[in-house]
Scaffold this motif. Structure first.
Motif, PDB file in Angstrom:
ATOM      1  N   LEU A 314       0.815  -1.218   0.000  1.00 50.63           N
ATOM      2  CA  LEU A 314       0.000   0.000   0.000  1.00 50.63           C
ATOM      3  C   LEU A 314       0.848   1.267   0.000  1.00 50.63           C
ATOM      4  CD1 LEU A 314      -2.724  -0.970   2.658  1.00 50.63           C
ATOM      5  CD2 LEU A 314      -2.845  -1.186   0.164  1.00 50.63           C
ATOM      6  N   ALA A 315       2.162   1.125  -0.098  1.00 50.75           N
ATOM      7  CA  ALA A 315       3.045   2.274   0.073  1.00 50.75           C
ATOM      8  C   ALA A 315       2.819   3.337  -1.000  1.00 50.75           C
ATOM      9  CB  ALA A 315       4.502   1.817   0.064  1.00 50.75           C
ATOM     10  N   ASP A 316       2.724   2.931  -2.264  1.00 54.98           N
ATOM     11  CA  ASP A 316       2.593   3.913  -3.346  1.00 54.98           C
ATOM     12  C   ASP A 316       1.309   4.724  -3.222  1.00 54.98           C
ATOM     13  OD1 ASP A 316       5.006   3.178  -4.400  1.00 54.98           O
ATOM     14  OD2 ASP A 316       4.161   1.794  -5.878  1.00 54.98           O
ATOM     15  N   VAL A 317       0.201   4.037  -3.011  1.00 52.63           N
ATOM     16  CA  VAL A 317      -1.076   4.739  -2.943  1.00 52.63           C
ATOM     17  C   VAL A 317      -1.155   5.593  -1.684  1.00 52.63           C
ATOM     18  CG1 VAL A 317      -2.301   2.853  -1.817  1.00 52.63           C
ATOM     19  CG2 VAL A 317      -3.566   4.473  -3.214  1.00 52.63           C
ATOM     20  N   ALA A 319       1.434   7.044  -0.165  1.00 51.99           N
ATOM     21  CA  ALA A 319       2.304   8.205  -0.359  1.00 51.99           C
ATOM     22  C   ALA A 319       1.624   9.257  -1.237  1.00 51.99           C
ATOM     23  CB  ALA A 319       3.629   7.765  -0.982  1.00 51.99           C
ATOM     24  N   LEU A 320       1.003   8.825  -2.320  1.00 50.89           N
ATOM     25  CA  LEU A 320       0.324   9.787  -3.195  1.00 50.89           C
ATOM     26  C   LEU A 320      -0.884  10.412  -2.498  1.00 50.89           C
ATOM     27  CD1 LEU A 320       0.513   7.883  -6.585  1.00 50.89           C
ATOM     28  CD2 LEU A 320       1.688   9.998  -5.993  1.00 50.89           C
ATOM     29  N   ALA A 321      -1.620   9.602  -1.750  1.00 49.23           N
ATOM     30  CA  ALA A 321      -2.754  10.149  -1.008  1.00 49.23           C
ATOM     31  C   ALA A 321      -2.287  11.158   0.036  1.00 49.23           C
ATOM     32  CB  ALA A 321      -3.541   9.022  -0.342  1.00 49.23           C
ATOM     33  N   ALA A 322      -1.133  10.882   0.666  1.00 46.90           N
ATOM     34  CA  ALA A 322      -0.593  11.812   1.655  1.00 46.90           C
ATOM     35  C   ALA A 322      -0.208  13.142   1.009  1.00 46.90           C
ATOM     36  CB  ALA A 322       0.625  11.195   2.345  1.00 46.90           C
ATOM     37  N   VAL A 323       0.344  13.099  -0.196  1.00 45.71           N
ATOM     38  CA  VAL A 323       0.712  14.342  -0.886  1.00 45.71           C
ATOM     39  C   VAL A 323      -0.533  15.133  -1.260  1.00 45.71           C
ATOM     40  CG1 VAL A 323       1.752  15.268  -2.990  1.00 45.71           C
ATOM     41  CG2 VAL A 323       2.926  13.479  -1.704  1.00 45.71           C
ATOM     42  N   VAL A 324      -1.555  14.450  -1.776  1.00 47.32           N
ATOM     43  CA  VAL A 324      -2.807  15.138  -2.111  1.00 47.32           C
ATOM     44  C   VAL A 324      -3.391  15.797  -0.863  1.00 47.32           C
ATOM     45  CG1 VAL A 324      -5.179  14.819  -2.911  1.00 47.32           C
ATOM     46  CG2 VAL A 324      -3.307  13.633  -4.066  1.00 47.32           C
ATOM     47  N   TYR A 325      -3.399  15.058   0.246  1.00 41.52           N
ATOM     48  CA  TYR A 325      -3.946  15.599   1.491  1.00 41.52           C
ATOM     49  C   TYR A 325      -3.098  16.769   1.982  1.00 41.52           C
ATOM     50  CZ  TYR A 325      -6.664  15.338   5.797  1.00 41.52           C
ATOM     51  OH  TYR A 325      -7.523  15.617   6.826  1.00 41.52           O
ATOM     52  N   ALA A 326      -1.775  16.655   1.831  1.00 44.13           N
ATOM     53  CA  ALA A 326      -0.892  17.726   2.284  1.00 44.13           C
ATOM     54  C   ALA A 326      -1.123  19.010   1.491  1.00 44.13           C
ATOM     55  CB  ALA A 326       0.563  17.281   2.152  1.00 44.13           C
ATOM     56  N   ALA A 381      -7.480   9.436   0.887  1.00 35.47           N
ATOM     57  CA  ALA A 381      -6.868   8.799   2.056  1.00 35.47           C
ATOM     58  C   ALA A 381      -7.653   7.562   2.486  1.00 35.47           C
ATOM     59  CB  ALA A 381      -6.783   9.802   3.201  1.00 35.47           C
ATOM     60  N   LYS A 382      -8.970   7.655   2.511  1.00 34.43           N
ATOM     61  CA  LYS A 382      -9.775   6.500   2.920  1.00 34.43           C
ATOM     62  C   LYS A 382      -9.654   5.356   1.922  1.00 34.43           C
ATOM     63  CE  LYS A 382     -13.627   8.822   3.515  1.00 34.43           C
ATOM     64  NZ  LYS A 382     -15.054   9.086   3.819  1.00 34.43           N
ATOM     65  N   GLU A 383      -9.569   5.677   0.635  1.00 32.45           N
ATOM     66  CA  GLU A 383      -9.364   4.628  -0.354  1.00 32.45           C
ATOM     67  C   GLU A 383      -8.015   3.947  -0.157  1.00 32.45           C
ATOM     68  OE1 GLU A 383     -11.426   3.577  -3.172  1.00 32.45           O
ATOM     69  OE2 GLU A 383     -12.811   4.406  -1.696  1.00 32.45           O
ATOM     70  N   ALA A 384      -6.992   4.731   0.258  1.00 34.97           N
ATOM     71  CA  ALA A 384      -5.656   4.163   0.426  1.00 34.97           C
ATOM     72  C   ALA A 384      -5.588   3.204   1.602  1.00 34.97           C
ATOM     73  CB  ALA A 384      -4.632   5.287   0.600  1.00 34.97           C
ATOM     74  N   VAL A 385      -6.287   3.524   2.699  1.00 30.81           N
ATOM     75  CA  VAL A 385      -6.188   2.699   3.916  1.00 30.81           C
ATOM     76  C   VAL A 385      -7.350   1.729   4.050  1.00 30.81           C
ATOM     77  CG1 VAL A 385      -4.923   4.523   5.097  1.00 30.81           C
ATOM     78  CG2 VAL A 385      -7.397   4.372   5.375  1.00 30.81           C
ATOM     79  N   THR A 446      -6.106  20.850  -5.804  1.00 32.69           N
ATOM     80  CA  THR A 446      -6.286  19.531  -5.193  1.00 32.69           C
ATOM     81  C   THR A 446      -7.054  18.601  -6.118  1.00 32.69           C
ATOM     82  OG1 THR A 446      -6.332  20.611  -3.022  1.00 32.69           O
ATOM     83  CG2 THR A 446      -7.093  18.338  -3.136  1.00 32.69           C
ATOM     84  N   TRP A 447      -8.118  19.094  -6.741  1.00 37.36           N
ATOM     85  CA  TRP A 447      -8.860  18.275  -7.698  1.00 37.36           C
ATOM     86  C   TRP A 447      -7.979  17.902  -8.881  1.00 37.36           C
ATOM     87  CZ3 TRP A 447     -13.848  16.240  -7.765  1.00 37.36           C
ATOM     88  CH2 TRP A 447     -14.656  16.581  -6.678  1.00 37.36           C
ATOM     89  N   ALA A 448      -7.203  18.863  -9.405  1.00 38.14           N
ATOM     90  CA  ALA A 448      -6.336  18.577 -10.550  1.00 38.14           C
ATOM     91  C   ALA A 448      -5.246  17.584 -10.174  1.00 38.14           C
ATOM     92  CB  ALA A 448      -5.715  19.878 -11.065  1.00 38.14           C
ATOM     93  N   LEU A 449      -4.689  17.728  -8.972  1.00 41.43           N
ATOM     94  CA  LEU A 449      -3.641  16.815  -8.535  1.00 41.43           C
ATOM     95  C   LEU A 449      -4.152  15.385  -8.459  1.00 41.43           C
ATOM     96  CD1 LEU A 449      -0.870  16.154  -7.338  1.00 41.43           C
ATOM     97  CD2 LEU A 449      -1.714  16.937  -5.124  1.00 41.43           C
ATOM     98  N   ALA A 450      -5.335  15.210  -7.875  1.00 37.53           N
ATOM     99  CA  ALA A 450      -5.890  13.860  -7.744  1.00 37.53           C
ATOM    100  C   ALA A 450      -6.333  13.294  -9.091  1.00 37.53           C
ATOM    101  CB  ALA A 450      -7.065  13.884  -6.772  1.00 37.53           C
ATOM    102  N   ASP A 451      -6.788  14.171  -9.988  1.00 42.07           N
ATOM    103  CA  ASP A 451      -7.376  13.697 -11.240  1.00 42.07           C
ATOM    104  C   ASP A 451      -6.364  13.581 -12.371  1.00 42.07           C
ATOM    105  OD1 ASP A 451      -9.501  12.865 -12.885  1.00 42.07           O
ATOM    106  OD2 ASP A 451      -9.743  14.891 -13.674  1.00 42.07           O
ATOM    107  N   ARG A 452      -5.355  14.469 -12.394  1.00 37.49           N
ATOM    108  CA  ARG A 452      -4.469  14.539 -13.556  1.00 37.49           C
ATOM    109  C   ARG A 452      -3.028  14.152 -13.234  1.00 37.49           C
ATOM    110  NH1 ARG A 452      -6.541  17.543 -17.901  1.00 37.49           N
ATOM    111  NH2 ARG A 452      -8.581  18.449 -17.515  1.00 37.49           N
ATOM    112  N   TRP A 453      -2.512  14.565 -12.085  1.00 32.13           N
ATOM    113  CA  TRP A 453      -1.109  14.327 -11.779  1.00 32.13           C
ATOM    114  C   TRP A 453      -0.865  12.951 -11.199  1.00 32.13           C
ATOM    115  CZ3 TRP A 453       1.436  19.328  -9.418  1.00 32.13           C
ATOM    116  CH2 TRP A 453       1.385  20.350 -10.368  1.00 32.13           C
ATOM    117  N   SER A 454      -1.888  12.205 -10.892  1.00 32.65           N
ATOM    118  CA  SER A 454      -1.718  10.904 -10.257  1.00 32.65           C
ATOM    119  C   SER A 454      -2.513   9.851 -11.017  1.00 32.65           C
ATOM    120  CB  SER A 454      -2.181  10.951  -8.796  1.00 32.65           C
ATOM    121  OG  SER A 454      -2.219   9.658  -8.260  1.00 32.65           O
ATOM    122  N   ASP A 455      -1.880   8.696 -11.215  1.00 36.70           N
ATOM    123  CA  ASP A 455      -2.559   7.575 -11.854  1.00 36.70           C
ATOM    124  C   ASP A 455      -3.133   6.595 -10.840  1.00 36.70           C
ATOM    125  OD1 ASP A 455      -1.809   8.559 -14.345  1.00 36.70           O
ATOM    126  OD2 ASP A 455       0.106   7.476 -14.311  1.00 36.70           O
TER     127      ASP A 455
END
Length: 584
Positions: A314-317, A319-326, A381-385, A446-455
């Motif tokens: 679960l590390a990759d998801v 880490a990316l969720a943590a960046v989006v939240y940050a 974050a909830k999807e990641a954990v 935040t919406w763009a980061l979750a939708d476009r910058w992350s797969d």
């Protein structure tokens, strides 16, 4: 690397440095224009963040032990966050910040160079030096007002910062020794190191202090109320994220399962996320509950890091969720701290409805209301954990209650702010406009980061179930706040609970007993040290007889003791020596 990218890399460091230098040497009448244009100094770093991987990397082998800079997928959003927050803070200072605005502007620019350097450093040495530069410069922001509370907050901050720097330095030395000189090689090097337990302990403590993890959080609720609102915005929004980024960068996430370390971090993070509520609501300064809200939110983020340590798959998801939240939390919480100064300037004027509306949007975003940046971050974050649990309790069922904690803390901060005094009515200025743009940009980013910058990270849907999941924690918090408010107004609660002023639980909570223990320990050490020194001195005198000192040395020492700028001279000589070494 293109010519444009090369120019931007040079300008990202040199432009803030030139502004700081100009502020130091400029006469008083020339400082105001420099303060006004200071926000432009962070623009090159923002363009680098927008270019992303196409900005390339920079390698300067002759600088220090070899300096490497690059824009990574995890560092890119946080670099953009730092640019936005520091630009907003510098604009607020220029529009009418506290006294000695040139000093605060200088410290903010130096802190920005270090903060941005953390997010783009490609080698461990550059990362540590950037981290140290940011941490030391932040001290000037904390003590800027020179009040007694600011001095106390500065002492606590400096003590914990030195502890943090020492732990991080020792940990990173072990990382480099294990083969992690380049940042990209660090996680694997830590996982394979024979000193892995020591590295983990040092990095969790060192970066945990900066991230405000319980029980290392005590500097946050002291520093935020003492610092000017623009400084509080970057302290809470950008600087604490450097601790999170240190974890994401150097811990062996995805390399090896460490359930003991991960579970410990999750437990401490949850304690901070929920214990922040009773500690934060009993204060009459709006920035204190805002500070405890940051501790709660950083606890939420630390849960993601703990799960990534426990379950490598679960590390990759995580880490990316943590960046989006940050990114979400940095913009929203930074906007709330800036909103304190905006309210004090415009709360009594025509812009009052607009200010109230923007404050409400930011507060709802922090709490995780639908359609805001918080709903995206918390959904990710909830999807990641989702596959993780703690003691038989699903984390996905536990974490939404952090939204209730945030709602109650923000309700308390808003209540105190609305009942406080505001200055005379003012016209719309740059600080108000930049603050409104910051709010809009944070939601969009935040919406763009979750939708476009992350797969990996997905955005929430608009179905009724998803919307209700984001709404019920806030509704519960609002109901509790309303009930408590009615009981307090009708005097059904004890006076210290109905009208709290911070006397029941002082800001900094654990800092009070910690200061007492530290004071007693220091006095004991001084007493023991003085006794031993006297004994050693007596033996030396008996052994070698009276020591005669040269009159030349005596005269030189007395002259230096009378020279008020001797410290500055020493620093200047040291700087020239370093410069000669670099040139050579």
């Amino acid at each position: 690397m293109s010519t444009l990218a090369a120019v931007l890399w040079i300008a990202a460091v040199s432009l803030p440095a030139l502004v700081v230098l100009a502020l130091l040497v400029a006469p008083v009448r020339r400082r105001r224009p420099l303060v006004t244009v200071a926000p432009i100094a962070v623009a090159p770093a923002g363009l680098l963040a927008l270019l992303g991987p196409s900005a390339g990397s920079v390698d300067v082998p002759w600088l220090l032990l070899g300096t490497s800079l690059t824009v990574t997928p995890l560092g890119r959003p946080l670099l953009l966050l730092a640019v936005v927050l520091y630009a907003g803070a510098l604009a607020a200072v220029a529009a009418g910040g506290p006294d000695r605005r040139h000093l605060l502007t200088g410290f903010l620019l130096v802190a920005f160079v270090g903060n941005a350097g953390v997010f783009v450093a490609a080698d461990t040495v550059t990362f540590y030096l950037s981290f140290a530069l940011m941490s030391v410069a932040a001290f000037g922001c904390v003590v800027h007002t020179r009040s007694e509370s600011a001095r106390r907050a500065g002492r606590v901050y400096l003590a914990l910062t030195m502890l943090s720097e020492l732990a991080v330095l020792c940990g990173l030395v072990l990382v480099v020794n294990a083969g992690g000189r380049e940042v990209v090689d660090a996680p694997a090097a830590v996982a394979a190191s024979e000193h892995r337990p020591a590295i983990l302990a040092l990095l969790l403590i060192g970066f945990g202090i900066k991230a405000g993890t319980v029980p290392l959080h005590v500097w946050l609720p002291l520093a935020h109320p003492a610092a000017p609102p623009p400084a509080s915005a970057v302290l809470s929004g950008a600087m604490v994220k450097a601790g999170l980024f240190g974890w994401l960068t150097f811990l062996p996430l995805g390399e090896v399962a460490l359930p003991g370390w991960g579970t410990t971090l999750v437990v401490l993070a949850l304690v901070g996320a929920f214990a922040a509520l009773p500690l934060g609501v009993l204060h009459a300064d709006p920035k204190v509950p805002l500070a405890y809200s940051t501790i709660s939110q950083m606890g939420f983020l630390a849960v993601l890091v703990g799960i990534a340590l426990t379950q490598p798959e679960l590390a990759d998801v995580c880490a990316l969720a943590a960046v989006v939240y940050a990114v979400h939390h940095g913009v929203a919480k930074g906007g709330l701290f800036l909103g304190v100064s905006v309210w004090q300037r415009h709360g009594a004027g025509r812009a009052r409805p607009l200010v109230l509306a923007v404050l409400a949007v930011l507060a709802l975003a922090v709490a995780g209301a639908p359609f805001g940046s918080g709903s995206v971050a918390k959904y990710a974050a909830k999807e990641a954990v989702a596959p993780a649990s703690l003691g038989g309790v699903e984390l996905v069922d536990l974490l939404p209650w952090v939204g209730t904690v945030s709602t109650l803390l923000l309700a308390r901060a808003g209540w105190v702010l609305l009942r406080g005094r505001t200055g005379p009515a003012r016209r719309v200025d740059v600080s108000l406009v930049s603050w409104c743009l910051l709010t809009v940009a944070g939601t969009v980013a935040t919406w763009a980061l979750a939708d476009r910058w992350s797969d990996v990270v997905t955005v929430p849907g608009l179905d009724l179930v998803t919307l209700w999941d984001a709404t019920w924690p806030i509704l519960i918090g609002l109901v509790i706040a309303a009930v408590v408010g009615i009981l307090a107004e009708r005097e059904f609660l004890p006076p210290r609970l109905a009208h709290p002023d911070g006397s029941l639980i002082p800001a900094g909570d654990l800092a009070v007993p910690e200061e007492r223990i530290a004071g007693r320990a220091a006095r004991a050490l001084v007493t023991v040290g003085a006794g031993r020194s006297a004994a050693v001195g007596a033996r030396l005198v008996d052994a070698v007889g009276p020591l005669r000192r040269s009159t030349v040395v005596d005269d030189a020492e007395r002259g230096l003791s009378r020279w008020a700028i001797s410290g500055a001279a020493v620093v200047t000589v040291a700087a020239l020596a370093v410069l000669l070494v670099v040139i050579a």
